[in-house]
Motif scaffolding. Sequence first.
Motif, PDB file in Angstrom:
ATOM      1  N   PHE A 161       0.837  -1.200   0.000  1.00  8.56           N
ATOM      2  CA  PHE A 161       0.000   0.000   0.000  1.00  8.56           C
ATOM      3  C   PHE A 161       0.874   1.252   0.000  1.00  8.56           C
ATOM      4  O   PHE A 161       0.682   2.160  -0.818  1.00  8.56           O
ATOM      5  N   GLY A 390     -11.004  -7.837  -3.841  1.00 10.60           N
ATOM      6  CA  GLY A 390     -11.322  -6.611  -3.106  1.00 10.60           C
ATOM      7  C   GLY A 390     -10.082  -5.809  -2.773  1.00 10.60           C
ATOM      8  O   GLY A 390     -10.089  -4.572  -2.839  1.00 10.60           O
ATOM      9  N   VAL A 391      -8.993  -6.487  -2.440  1.00 10.44           N
ATOM     10  CA  VAL A 391      -7.735  -5.810  -2.134  1.00 10.44           C
ATOM     11  C   VAL A 391      -7.192  -5.113  -3.379  1.00 10.44           C
ATOM     12  O   VAL A 391      -6.621  -4.020  -3.297  1.00 10.44           O
ATOM     13  N   ARG A 392      -7.404  -5.722  -4.535  1.00 13.85           N
ATOM     14  CA  ARG A 392      -6.974  -5.082  -5.783  1.00 13.85           C
ATOM     15  C   ARG A 392      -7.643  -3.716  -5.935  1.00 13.85           C
ATOM     16  O   ARG A 392      -7.000  -2.730  -6.329  1.00 13.85           O
ATOM     17  N   VAL A 393      -8.928  -3.642  -5.617  1.00 10.41           N
ATOM     18  CA  VAL A 393      -9.664  -2.374  -5.710  1.00 10.41           C
ATOM     19  C   VAL A 393      -9.067  -1.341  -4.759  1.00 10.41           C
ATOM     20  O   VAL A 393      -8.908  -0.168  -5.110  1.00 10.41           O
ATOM     21  N   LEU A 394      -8.709  -1.771  -3.552  1.00 14.16           N
ATOM     22  CA  LEU A 394      -8.089  -0.859  -2.585  1.00 14.16           C
ATOM     23  C   LEU A 394      -6.734  -0.365  -3.081  1.00 14.16           C
ATOM     24  O   LEU A 394      -6.367   0.802  -2.886  1.00 14.16           O
ATOM     25  N   TYR A 395      -5.963  -1.252  -3.726  1.00 13.88           N
ATOM     26  CA  TYR A 395      -4.679  -0.851  -4.284  1.00 13.88           C
ATOM     27  C   TYR A 395      -4.862   0.186  -5.395  1.00 13.88           C
ATOM     28  O   TYR A 395      -4.074   1.130  -5.523  1.00 13.88           O
ATOM     29  N   ALA A 397      -7.261   2.319  -5.581  1.00 14.25           N
ATOM     30  CA  ALA A 397      -7.585   3.576  -4.895  1.00 14.25           C
ATOM     31  C   ALA A 397      -6.314   4.216  -4.334  1.00 14.25           C
ATOM     32  O   ALA A 397      -6.171   5.452  -4.334  1.00 14.25           O
ATOM     33  N   ALA A 398      -5.381   3.380  -3.865  1.00 11.28           N
ATOM     34  CA  ALA A 398      -4.116   3.887  -3.327  1.00 11.28           C
ATOM     35  C   ALA A 398      -3.299   4.599  -4.408  1.00 11.28           C
ATOM     36  O   ALA A 398      -2.551   5.533  -4.116  1.00 11.28           O
TER      37      ALA A 398
END
Length: 451
Positions: A161, A390-395, A397-398
Amino acid sequence: MELFETWLAAVTNWLWGVPMAVLLLGIGIVLNVYIRFFPIRYFFHVIQQTFGSIFKKEKAEGSVTPFQAAASALASSVGAANIVGVPVAITLGGPGAVFWMWMVALISMGTKYSEIVLGMKYRVKNEKGDWVGGPMYYIRRGLGWNKVAVFFSFFLLLQIFASIMVQSNSLSQTVEASFQADTLYTGIGVAVLIGIISFGGIQWIGRVTSRVIPLMVVLYIGSVCIILFNNLSAVPEAFGMIFYYAFNPISAAGGFAGAGVAAALRFGLARGIYSNEAGMGTAPIAHSTAMTDHPSKQGMWGVAEVFVDTIVVCTMTALLILTTDVWTGSAADDANAMVVEAFASVMGAGAAGTLVSIALFCFVLSTILVIVFYGEKQAEYLFGFTVSIGVRVLYLAAIVLGAIGGLQFVWQFLDFMLAMIIIPNIIALFFLRKDVAETTKDYVSRYLSKK
């Protein structure tokens, strides 16, 4: 919060001093001894089996070709560190720092080879039928250290992140300076592009990096060669400075503050380790997806990666900086400007700025693409395949958040979290050294002993 940040900075600075150097270099030497310095003894065989076999088709099990896996791993190491990191090492440690970068590379070849061999040996298939591997798998399956594997995976998940935000900010700032593009739009554009490519998994990532990285490396080296050709008489002197000041202090000159032997050693080691990523445990995640019939065959790609990253690309940048003499008039904070100034001495300021911006854009873009994949694999290991999406989406956004300079306090944790993944990985390599040695011995007896 301020007190915590001060404490964290002190701990991080201490870790990245003598302790990390001793750990990485000490265990690296032990690994090389156990594999009988395989990368150095059989270096020409390694080159023949890697770059000399790029177009060879593999029939073994795997998700991508050996070269695509190597290009993906190389994408996360060849980048801003090679262009900006080398001038930083020279301005802080003098020309002699380059010599110690070379020494790190020679040791790191064995470390990265060992990581990849273990990654291949202990890889498994996930619920989609794709091969997955990395330190979390060889720590758990090879040593039975389940909690340590979770510790490594969790900190790498977090570290990515911060790394994504730093890379995205570096990219957006470069694009803004060169093309006056809004940082928000750059972040959104990069996020969309990364999202589209990463949707195709390691197969698409492998195809993209196997085309972009070789092209950019050749373009960058070719551009440096133009400058060196125009300063041909200064090349022998540059090499002379590298060797002489590796063992002798250098006085201040212009903006250069001077440096002792200890500084040359420290910054050369630090930048060398950071540049080729040996010991971090990230390369095996990409390489574990490769089609190959023997772990050592894929491990040799790790040797080739260190050679390209540190011996070739970093050396070219060092010669660029030393032969144009820009290093004596600038501070470490102006590392990026130094490279542009060196190119501008022959190409002109406009062309130099555009060239460096394009190179950084492509290198950083490919780096983000690959580390997003690394992060997904950690989420998959910890929580399952569904959560990894879901973590890919957060990445993604990062990427946008980092582009506009958001959450800058997170960046301060980057080096600390990096230490948290290196320590368990390098210790695991030490305890699994016999596995690497046995695998290497098997390869030598089957493929080299008859020659």
